[in-house]
Design an enzyme around this catalytic site. Structure first.
Site, PDB file in Angstrom:
ATOM      1  CB  SER A 140      -0.832   0.004   1.291  1.00 25.71           C
ATOM      2  OG  SER A 140      -1.449   1.264   1.497  1.00 25.71           O
ATOM      3  CE1 TYR A 153      -4.500  -1.970   5.126  1.00 32.15           C
ATOM      4  CE2 TYR A 153      -3.223  -0.006   4.618  1.00 32.15           C
ATOM      5  CZ  TYR A 153      -3.991  -1.076   4.206  1.00 32.15           C
ATOM      6  OH  TYR A 153      -4.258  -1.243   2.859  1.00 32.15           O
TER       7      TYR A 153
END
Ligand code: NAD
Length: 258
Positions: A140, A153
């Site tokens: 990401s 995350y």
């Protein structure tokens, strides 16, 4: 186009979103597909089968190492090899660190990071035997930069970028490459939840919340499409990408250029 004919791809978390687009994209190139994930599996299987390849499903929970080992074993047994591994399954939870539920921390680290170690650990011996493999880790932009309220995350995604580099280096003299793809905002069920939360918090419509969310980070003001990410994965599987090793390749509307 069928440059992946005869290859087998496992895409973890391929019942929806980016994973499903990856599975369809690879199937269109001729790869047989092992589907995994907790979403609408029948619809996913039908969409991939429509590409004219063989498809199997395994419901491994990517937070459980023993189930991951079985997933790799069953893939190799069913198709004869596992050539392309796309580590895609992922979840999200947002909260400040002091409020972050510890169970959510543990499951995000397990699913978004440790699962990629376990899949690679079990898949690499077969790839080495055949001297060919592609490991694509769906990281990401949060593998490159941070954002508030996403401690687990961001930690997991930075971790998977590191794991990508080591996997690439350990196999640098072989036909096995490992790279990470780092998407910005993509409108999938994972992000729709954040859109819904924002619409409720700010008393705005779904459309306004989508615009606000994407414009805040992405200079283009546009979401990245899952199919665009699949096209990058297909390139990484091609002979032209054989010397792309250990990259963390962002596709993010300009997010990390700022
Ligand atoms: P999604 O929610 O549509 O898909 C996630 C997939 O993972 C689903 O198939 C789900 O069933 C599966 N999954 C979740 N927990 C699992 C578990 N324990 N075991 C097995 N499967 C499990 O989300 P998405 O946006 O397509 O996300 C896919 C990946 O892309 C994730 O790793 C995510 O972090 C990453 N990503 C997404 C975005 C975005 O904006 N959507 C941006 C950057 C990175």
């Amino acid at each position: 186009m069928s440059h992946l004919k005869g290859k087998t791809a496992l895409v973890t978390g391929s019942t929806s979103g980016i994973g499903l687009a990856m599975a369809i994209g690879l199937a269109k190139q001729g790869a047989n597909i092992m589907v995994n994930g907790f979403g609408e599996k029948e619809a996913a299987i039908a969409a991939i089968k429509a590409c004219g390849v063989e498809v199997e499903y395994h419901g491994a929970d990517m937070s459980k190492p023993a189930e991951i080992e079985d997933l790799i074993k069953q893939t190799e047994k069913r198709f004869g090899s596992l050539d392309i591994l796309v580590n895609n399954a992922g979840i999200q939870h947002t909260a400040n660190i002091e409020d972050f539920p510890v169970d959510n921390w543990e499951s995000i680290i397990a699913i978004n990071l440790s699962s990629a170690f376990y899949t690679s650990h079990h898949a690499l011996p077969g790839m080495k035997k055949r001297n060919w493999g592609r490991i694509i880790n769906i990281a990401s932009v949060h593998g490159l930069v941070g954002s508030v309220q996403k401690s687990a995350y961001v930690a997991a995604k930075h971790g998977i970028v590191g794991l990508t580099k080591v996997t690439a280096l350990e196999n640098a003299k072989t036909g096995i490459t490992c790279n990470a793809i780092c998407p910005g905002w993509v409108l999938t069920p994972l992000v729709q939840k954040q859109v819904d939360a924002r619409a409720e918090r700010e008393g705005i419509s779904n459309e306004e919340a989508k615009k606000a969310l994407v414009s805040e980070k992405q200079p283009s003001g546009e979401f990245v499409a899952p199919e665009q990410l699949a096209a990058l994965a297909i390139f990484l599987c091609s002979p032209d990408a054989s010397e792309v090793r250990g990259a963390a390749w962002n596709m993010d509307g300009g997010w990390t250029a700022q």
